[in-house]
Design an enzyme around this catalytic site. Structure first.
Site, PDB file in Angstrom:
ATOM      1  N   HIS A  23      42.991  44.390  52.234  1.00 32.94           N
ATOM      2  CA  HIS A  23      42.460  45.197  51.131  1.00 32.94           C
ATOM      3  C   HIS A  23      42.511  46.673  51.507  1.00 32.94           C
ATOM      4  O   HIS A  23      41.883  47.079  52.493  1.00 32.94           O
ATOM      5  CB  HIS A  23      41.011  44.788  50.826  1.00 32.94           C
ATOM      6  CG  HIS A  23      40.918  43.433  50.190  1.00 32.94           C
ATOM      7  ND1 HIS A  23      40.452  43.233  48.903  1.00 32.94           N
ATOM      8  CD2 HIS A  23      41.271  42.213  50.650  1.00 32.94           C
ATOM      9  CE1 HIS A  23      40.512  41.951  48.612  1.00 32.94           C
ATOM     10  NE2 HIS A  23      40.993  41.305  49.656  1.00 32.94           N
TER      11      HIS A  23
ATOM     12  N   GLN B  35      39.521  38.766  45.374  1.00 31.58           N
ATOM     13  CA  GLN B  35      40.404  37.743  45.953  1.00 31.58           C
ATOM     14  C   GLN B  35      39.890  36.326  45.686  1.00 31.58           C
ATOM     15  O   GLN B  35      40.672  35.402  45.469  1.00 31.58           O
ATOM     16  CB  GLN B  35      40.553  38.001  47.460  1.00 31.58           C
ATOM     17  CG  GLN B  35      41.648  37.161  48.074  1.00 31.58           C
ATOM     18  CD  GLN B  35      41.861  37.477  49.534  1.00 31.58           C
ATOM     19  OE1 GLN B  35      41.856  38.642  49.929  1.00 31.58           O
ATOM     20  NE2 GLN B  35      42.038  36.463  50.348  1.00 31.58           N
TER      21      GLN B  35
ATOM     22  N   CYS C 225      41.084  49.010  50.199  1.00 31.77           N
ATOM     23  CA  CYS C 225      39.753  49.639  50.129  1.00 31.77           C
ATOM     24  C   CYS C 225      39.004  49.488  51.455  1.00 31.77           C
ATOM     25  O   CYS C 225      38.020  50.189  51.693  1.00 31.77           O
ATOM     26  CB  CYS C 225      38.928  49.080  48.966  1.00 31.77           C
ATOM     27  SG  CYS C 225      38.490  47.343  49.146  1.00 31.77           S
TER      28      CYS C 225
ATOM     29  N   CYS D 239      42.186  45.656  43.584  1.00 27.25           N
ATOM     30  CA  CYS D 239      40.761  45.413  43.760  1.00 27.25           C
ATOM     31  C   CYS D 239      39.986  45.999  42.578  1.00 27.25           C
ATOM     32  O   CYS D 239      40.160  47.167  42.243  1.00 27.25           O
ATOM     33  CB  CYS D 239      40.356  46.067  45.078  1.00 27.25           C
ATOM     34  SG  CYS D 239      38.672  46.601  45.204  1.00 27.25           S
ATOM     35  N   GLU D 240      39.184  45.166  41.948  1.00 27.75           N
ATOM     36  CA  GLU D 240      38.499  45.650  40.736  1.00 27.75           C
ATOM     37  C   GLU D 240      37.360  46.610  41.052  1.00 27.75           C
ATOM     38  O   GLU D 240      36.832  47.247  40.153  1.00 27.75           O
ATOM     39  CB  GLU D 240      38.010  44.478  39.886  1.00 27.75           C
ATOM     40  CG  GLU D 240      36.851  43.700  40.460  1.00 27.75           C
ATOM     41  CD  GLU D 240      36.425  42.562  39.539  1.00 27.75           C
ATOM     42  OE1 GLU D 240      37.197  42.151  38.674  1.00 27.75           O
ATOM     43  OE2 GLU D 240      35.290  42.079  39.719  1.00 27.75           O
ATOM     44  N   HIS D 241      36.982  46.697  42.329  1.00 24.87           N
ATOM     45  CA  HIS D 241      35.892  47.614  42.682  1.00 24.87           C
ATOM     46  C   HIS D 241      36.371  49.047  42.847  1.00 24.87           C
ATOM     47  O   HIS D 241      35.665  49.979  42.488  1.00 24.87           O
ATOM     48  CB  HIS D 241      35.223  47.173  43.983  1.00 24.87           C
ATOM     49  CG  HIS D 241      34.641  45.802  43.911  1.00 24.87           C
ATOM     50  ND1 HIS D 241      34.864  44.832  44.865  1.00 24.87           N
ATOM     51  CD2 HIS D 241      33.855  45.235  42.979  1.00 24.87           C
ATOM     52  CE1 HIS D 241      34.234  43.726  44.523  1.00 24.87           C
ATOM     53  NE2 HIS D 241      33.618  43.943  43.385  1.00 24.87           N
ATOM     54  N   HIS D 242      37.560  49.195  43.442  1.00 24.51           N
ATOM     55  CA  HIS D 242      38.027  50.550  43.766  1.00 24.51           C
ATOM     56  C   HIS D 242      39.354  50.900  43.097  1.00 24.51           C
ATOM     57  O   HIS D 242      39.838  52.014  43.240  1.00 24.51           O
ATOM     58  CB  HIS D 242      38.198  50.695  45.285  1.00 24.51           C
ATOM     59  CG  HIS D 242      36.934  50.481  46.064  1.00 24.51           C
ATOM     60  ND1 HIS D 242      36.587  49.261  46.590  1.00 24.51           N
ATOM     61  CD2 HIS D 242      35.919  51.334  46.389  1.00 24.51           C
ATOM     62  CE1 HIS D 242      35.419  49.357  47.211  1.00 24.51           C
ATOM     63  NE2 HIS D 242      34.989  50.598  47.103  1.00 24.51           N
TER      64      HIS D 242
HETATM   65  N1  LIG Z   1      34.050  39.540  47.905  1.00 29.10           N
HETATM   66  C1  LIG Z   1      34.963  40.495  47.719  1.00 29.10           C
HETATM   67  N2  LIG Z   1      34.626  41.752  47.981  1.00 29.10           N
HETATM   68  C2  LIG Z   1      35.568  42.692  47.787  1.00 29.10           C
HETATM   69  C3  LIG Z   1      36.852  42.428  47.351  1.00 29.10           C
HETATM   70  N3  LIG Z   1      37.532  43.605  47.278  1.00 29.10           N
HETATM   71  C4  LIG Z   1      36.675  44.545  47.682  1.00 29.10           C
HETATM   72  N4  LIG Z   1      35.480  44.019  47.994  1.00 29.10           N
HETATM   73  C5  LIG Z   1      34.229  44.599  48.482  1.00 29.10           C
HETATM   74  O1  LIG Z   1      33.466  45.064  47.403  1.00 29.10           O
HETATM   75  C6  LIG Z   1      32.392  45.776  47.970  1.00 29.10           C
HETATM   76  C7  LIG Z   1      31.925  46.866  47.042  1.00 29.10           C
HETATM   77  O2  LIG Z   1      30.785  47.357  47.669  1.00 29.10           O
HETATM   78  P1  LIG Z   1      29.951  48.620  47.175  1.00 29.10           P
HETATM   79  O3  LIG Z   1      28.855  48.824  48.191  1.00 29.10           O
HETATM   80  O4  LIG Z   1      29.575  48.438  45.747  1.00 29.10           O
HETATM   81  O5  LIG Z   1      31.040  49.776  47.212  1.00 29.10           O
HETATM   82  P2  LIG Z   1      31.341  50.841  48.356  1.00 29.10           P
HETATM   83  O6  LIG Z   1      30.158  51.725  48.563  1.00 29.10           O
HETATM   84  O7  LIG Z   1      32.618  51.534  48.007  1.00 29.10           O
HETATM   85  O8  LIG Z   1      31.519  49.907  49.624  1.00 29.10           O
HETATM   86  P3  LIG Z   1      32.341  50.126  50.980  1.00 29.10           P
HETATM   87  O9  LIG Z   1      33.725  49.575  50.745  1.00 29.10           O
HETATM   88  O10 LIG Z   1      31.600  49.325  52.015  1.00 29.10           O
HETATM   89  O11 LIG Z   1      32.375  51.593  51.275  1.00 29.10           O
HETATM   90  C8  LIG Z   1      32.903  46.257  49.317  1.00 29.10           C
HETATM   91  O12 LIG Z   1      32.168  45.600  50.315  1.00 29.10           O
HETATM   92  C9  LIG Z   1      34.362  45.796  49.344  1.00 29.10           C
HETATM   93  O13 LIG Z   1      34.817  45.464  50.645  1.00 29.10           O
HETATM   94  C10 LIG Z   1      37.184  41.076  47.085  1.00 29.10           C
HETATM   95  O14 LIG Z   1      38.291  40.737  46.668  1.00 29.10           O
HETATM   96  N5  LIG Z   1      36.207  40.155  47.272  1.00 29.10           N
HETATM   97 ZN   LIG Z   2      38.000  47.521  46.853  1.00 29.36          ZN
END
Ligand SMILES: Nc1nc2c(ncn2[C@@H]2O[C@H](COP(=O)(O)OP(=O)(O)OP(=O)(O)O)[C@@H](O)[C@H]2O)c(=O)[nH]1
Ligand SMILES: [Zn+2]
Length: 201
Positions: free
Chosen positions: A161, A133, A163, A90-93
């Site tokens: 996921h 994804q 995360c 996951c590129e976010h976490h």
């Molecule tokens: N659309 C999408 N979202 C993703 C994917 N992988 C992770 N996410 C979401 O990316 C979002 C990042 O949200 P942020 O609010 O910036 O980060 P955060 O505070 O860590 O969010 P939480 O996970 O809700 O605690 C989260 O809602 C994740 O569930 C993916 O492959 N596709």
């Molecule tokens: Zn993530």
């Protein structure tokens, strides 16, 4: 490793810098309050750097590198490989998401097909990158359309996921489904046929 590639719609990135990765992991260990010089962690920065090189190897690969073997078999009916294991990040976490991909296509009228394993290799090219994804799903579909010029493509990806499981909302077991459908597979009857093959257990 091939030359760095331009990621679809993104800037060209440089080479994998193992030394920089090692230093970054060492810094991260310090940031979380660990001692990177304690015995158990001495080799960790180097190990993580090597692991990252592997986990993100898709950044250095292009779909045309893996969809090399094509045959003209004259087979112009649907080909579907299901339950291809997916390990992506996951590129976010920067934590994993994992599950399966189902990849199907209807070959061009000339019957241009590829080796079955190449569909799984194609999934890996895009999975081994920092991803979301949705993009993973559309990249697989679009590259197949471009390279094999089939009459239609369907890609369905189902992943959990980490995360969402091990942190944050903490909902282990929740699955995310994404699909990308192109060409003749957009027709209801053909799409339903593909979906029933995908869903059959
Ligand atoms: N659309 C999408 N979202 C993703 C994917 N992988 C992770 N996410 C979401 O990316 C979002 C990042 O949200 P942020 O609010 O910036 O980060 P955060 O505070 O860590 O969010 P939480 O996970 O809700 O605690 C989260 O809602 C994740 O569930 C993916 O492959 N596709
Ligand atoms: Zn993530």
């Amino acid at each position: 490793m091939t030359d760095p590639v331009t990621l679809d719609g993104m800037a060209t990135i440089g080479e994998f810098d193992e030394k920089r990765a090692r230093n970054a992991v060492r810094e991260l260990l310090i940031a979380i309050g660990e001692d990177p010089d304690r015995e158990g962690l001495l080799e960790t920065p180097a190990r993580v750097a090597r692991a990252y090189r592997e986990i993100f190897a898709g950044l250095w690969q292009k779909p045309e590198d893996v969809l090399t073997t094509t045959f003209d078999l004259g087979h112009d009916e649907m080909v579907l490989v299901k339950d291809i294991e997916v390990y992506s990040t996951c590129e976010h976490h920067l934590v994993p998401f994992r599950g399966v991909a189902h990849v199907g296509y209807i070959p061009s009228t000339s019957g241009k097909i590829t080796g079955l394993s190449k569909l799984a290799r194609l999934v890996d090219v895009y999975a081994r990158r920092p991803q979301v994804q949705e993009r993973l799903t559309t990249q697989i579909a679009d590259s197949l359309m471009e390279i094999l010029e089939p009459r239609g493509v369907i890609v369905v990806v189902e992943c959990e996921h980490m995360c969402m499981s091990m942190r944050g909302i903490r909902k282990p077991g929740a699955k995310t489904l994404t699909s990308a459908v192109r060409g003749q597979l957009r027709d209801a009857a053909t799409r339903n046929e593909a979906m029933s093959l995908i869903m059959a257990r």
